[in-house]
Design a protein around this motif. Structure first.
Motif, PDB file in Angstrom:
ATOM      1  N   GLN A  46       0.819  -1.210   0.000  1.00 44.67           N
ATOM      2  CA  GLN A  46       0.000   0.000   0.000  1.00 44.67           C
ATOM      3  C   GLN A  46       0.855   1.263   0.000  1.00 44.67           C
ATOM      4  O   GLN A  46       0.547   2.251  -0.662  1.00 44.67           O
ATOM      5  CB  GLN A  46      -0.929  -0.002   1.223  1.00 44.67           C
ATOM      6  CG  GLN A  46      -2.063  -0.991   1.144  1.00 44.67           C
ATOM      7  CD  GLN A  46      -3.202  -0.504   0.258  1.00 44.67           C
ATOM      8  OE1 GLN A  46      -2.975   0.094  -0.787  1.00 44.67           O
ATOM      9  NE2 GLN A  46      -4.427  -0.763   0.678  1.00 44.67           N
ATOM     10  N   CYS A  47       1.945   1.249   0.759  1.00 41.05           N
ATOM     11  CA  CYS A  47       2.849   2.408   0.801  1.00 41.05           C
ATOM     12  C   CYS A  47       3.415   2.694  -0.593  1.00 41.05           C
ATOM     13  O   CYS A  47       3.516   3.853  -1.016  1.00 41.05           O
ATOM     14  CB  CYS A  47       3.985   2.166   1.786  1.00 41.05           C
ATOM     15  SG  CYS A  47       3.472   2.227   3.522  1.00 41.05           S
ATOM     16  N   GLN A  48       3.797   1.641  -1.268  1.00 39.25           N
ATOM     17  CA  GLN A  48       4.394   1.814  -2.593  1.00 39.25           C
ATOM     18  C   GLN A  48       3.366   2.259  -3.621  1.00 39.25           C
ATOM     19  O   GLN A  48       3.673   3.013  -4.538  1.00 39.25           O
ATOM     20  CB  GLN A  48       5.044   0.508  -3.038  1.00 39.25           C
ATOM     21  CG  GLN A  48       5.914   0.630  -4.271  1.00 39.25           C
ATOM     22  CD  GLN A  48       6.720  -0.621  -4.522  1.00 39.25           C
ATOM     23  OE1 GLN A  48       6.486  -1.646  -3.902  1.00 39.25           O
ATOM     24  NE2 GLN A  48       7.666  -0.545  -5.423  1.00 39.25           N
ATOM     25  N   LYS A  49       2.126   1.824  -3.435  1.00 37.60           N
ATOM     26  CA  LYS A  49       1.077   2.100  -4.420  1.00 37.60           C
ATOM     27  C   LYS A  49       0.410   3.451  -4.189  1.00 37.60           C
ATOM     28  O   LYS A  49       0.203   4.225  -5.129  1.00 37.60           O
ATOM     29  CB  LYS A  49       0.036   0.989  -4.373  1.00 37.60           C
ATOM     30  CG  LYS A  49      -1.131   1.181  -5.338  1.00 37.60           C
ATOM     31  CD  LYS A  49      -2.113   0.022  -5.208  1.00 37.60           C
ATOM     32  CE  LYS A  49      -3.320   0.238  -6.126  1.00 37.60           C
ATOM     33  NZ  LYS A  49      -4.309  -0.868  -5.997  1.00 37.60           N
ATOM     34  N   LEU A  50       0.066   3.769  -2.937  1.00 39.45           N
ATOM     35  CA  LEU A  50      -0.780   4.928  -2.648  1.00 39.45           C
ATOM     36  C   LEU A  50      -0.051   6.100  -2.001  1.00 39.45           C
ATOM     37  O   LEU A  50      -0.585   7.200  -1.927  1.00 39.45           O
ATOM     38  CB  LEU A  50      -1.940   4.496  -1.732  1.00 39.45           C
ATOM     39  CG  LEU A  50      -2.873   3.427  -2.323  1.00 39.45           C
ATOM     40  CD1 LEU A  50      -3.935   3.031  -1.306  1.00 39.45           C
ATOM     41  CD2 LEU A  50      -3.544   3.947  -3.602  1.00 39.45           C
TER      42      LEU A  50
END
Length: 543
Positions: A46-50
């Protein structure tokens, strides 16, 4: 108006996640988009995506613990990693220290943390992260600006140097040393404190202490001149003329470093040796050289001040921002000041580049069909905020007929922008600036043709910019379009005095003329541009 922020909660306990959610919903100032994950791996994805604004991280997760998560997050995202707040049921200070070293922004104990504690910590962490990102961006802009100035210095004709009085050596010297004396900057650095002894003529070396003593009585911003001989890498002697000013003082106010610019005047010195045969020519040449040197002196001092001033403002506010002691209002003021200083410096540098292109004959147009009325309106719109600040009325009177020509719209707008900027700058508050655009009639064309020996035939558009400002003294009118003329005659109002020179060059590239007139001081001024119009043929419209 509430601010929207994205918060990622990584915790394998549904009860804890629900508690954090309730805490966040109590905040009346911010609107939170809340994301939830039960495992570290899913949280990393999620950190990498959002790219959330902050992460609430449980220390004990089923796959990775908090420290392992922080290591992996740092590996994946580097400087772009979101700020993390560690949450744990244990009060282990050693873990807290390790977490902070690995990049966590704060550490809270479950069961001891209230809603207000969590919101306070979360908002501080997010705001500090935003501030760090802004500082990084400003730092990058400052570095880019410094690199740009370095390029200008490196390409400046002659030798630019900084001499340290305590160390008795050059702490900086530009590439001009190679062009003049054949040495590299590294070779000069290797000479260290012996640089003057190795390169300067013994007779001139004896005069150096007396020259340096004069700086003790020299006010900041003033300059001293010095002529001396140095030998080049082949052993040939060169006469150098230098202009030097105080560059840096130590804490006690004593002069520490001197900034100088030196040019090779060997040919002039050789000409002086033949003064008996060329006395009359030498007198005329000397007067011209002194006038050129005065213009250069004033321009160099002005460039030094105007390029350094924005940098000082940027550096000062950056340091204050980095200290973290500014409140929200002061931070906004700091960022606005940094942005304004960056724009001012970019404008000054662009004027310098335009002058450089003019001198080299490389200022070129990007021609196209132009609606001159639209160009004038755009220039007025761009100048309106500055005029509004001083409560100066801009009164346009524009010809509604078709005024079309072949030229560069951006460059012509630059010309009008310079004229309007000067009019606003030199007009007191509550004044007025009139802008007129008209097509010259047949009788006006006949008169204009006689004034220019018949060189202007066909239709012309005339633009006049008239202000109610301080006016132009009669003795300065013939020189207002000369480069650097502001430094020599007009009241210092900011800028480098290059705008009118650039404007004249652009107008002449379009086949037109520009003139200045003024009844005298405090009686306003009028600038008149005449540009040849071009009729659009059916073939042109197919283009």
């Amino acid at each position: 108006m509430t601010q929207q922020r994205t918060v990622l909660i990584i915790d394998d306990s549904p009860e804890d996640r629900e508690a954090y959610r309730r805490y966040l919903l109590r905040d009346q100032t911010h609107h939170y988009i809340i994301l939830e994950e039960e495992s570290a791996e899913a949280g990393l994805a999620q950190c990498q995506k959002l790219h959330p604004d902050s992460v609430l991280l449980d220390f004990r997760l089923p796959d990775l613990d908090g420290l392992e998560f922080l290591e992996e997050l740092s590996h994946q995202a580097g400087d772009q990693a979101p700020p993390v707040i560690m949450l744990t049921g244990q009060g282990d200070e050693a873990i807290a220290v390790r977490a902070m070293k690995l990049g966590a922004q704060d550490y809270l104990i479950k069961g001891r943390t209230s809603a207000s504690d969590l919101l306070f910590t979360l908002n501080n962490v997010i705001e500090n992260a935003q501030l760090r990102r802004e500082l990084q961006q400003r730092k990058a802009e400052l570095q880019e600006s410094q690199q740009f100035i370095q390029k200008i210095v490196d390409t400046t004709p002659g030798i630019v140097y900084v001499y340290d009085l305590k160390e008795q050596c050059c702490v900086y010297i530009n590439r001009g040393i190679t062009d003049v004396l054949g040495y590299t900057a590294d070779q000069i650095s290797e000479m260290g404190a012996t640089v003057l002894k190795q390169l300067m003529h013994p007779e001139d070396l004896q005069r150096v202490p007396e020259h340096l003593q004069q700086f003790d009585l020299l006010a900041d911003g003033k300059t001293l001149e010095f002529e001396y001989r140095m030998h080049d890498a082949q052993g040939n002697w060169h006469w150098l003329w230098s202009q030097e000013a105080v560059f840096k003082r130590n804490a006690s106010g004593a002069i520490q470093q001197i900034l100088g610019i030196a040019i090779d005047v060997t040919e002039r010195k050789q000409a002086e040796a033949d003064r008996d045969r060329l006395l009359e020519r030498e007198k005329a040449a000397r007067a011209e050289a002194e006038a050129a040197n005065r213009a250069k002196d004033e321009f160099v001092a002005m460039v030094t001040h105007d390029l350094r001033a924005p940098l000082n403002a940027i550096q000062g506010w950056t340091q204050l921002l980095r200290s973290g002691k500014l409140d929200a209002a002061a931070r906004i003021q700091a960022l606005e000041t940094i942005e304004r200083s960056t724009r001012n410096q970019a404008r000054l540098i662009e004027d310098l580049l335009d002058i450089s292109r003019m001198i080299q004959g490389r200022l070129e147009l990007e021609p196209g069909w132009i609606d001159l009325t639209a160009v004038v309106k755009a220039a007025i719109a761009a100048a309106f905020p500055a005029a509004n600040t001083k409560q100066i009325a801009i009164a346009p009177v524009l010809d509604n007929s078709s005024l079309t020509l072949r030229g560069d719209a951006n460059r012509l707008q630059q010309v009008l922008g310079n004229l309007l900027s000067n009019a606003i700058k030199f007009t007191p508050e509550g004044g007025r600036v009139d802008v007129r655009l008209a097509k010259l009639g047949n009788r006006e064309l006949e008169v204009r043709s006689r004034e220019t020996d018949g060189r202007m035939g066909g239709s012309y558009a005339q633009i006049t910019v008239t202000d109610t400002g301080c006016g132009i003294p009669p003795e300065l009118l013939p020189y207002v379009f000369d480069r650097y003329r502001q430094a020599q005659g007009l009241a210092r109002q900011g800028g480098l005095g290059l705008g009118l020179a650039i404007a004249r060059h652009i107008v002449e590239l379009h086949g037109g003329t520009i003139q200045a007139s003024s009844p005298g001081e405090d009686q306003g001024a009028t600038f008149t541009i005449q540009l040849p119009l071009t009729a659009i043929t059916p073939e042109d419209t197919v283009e």
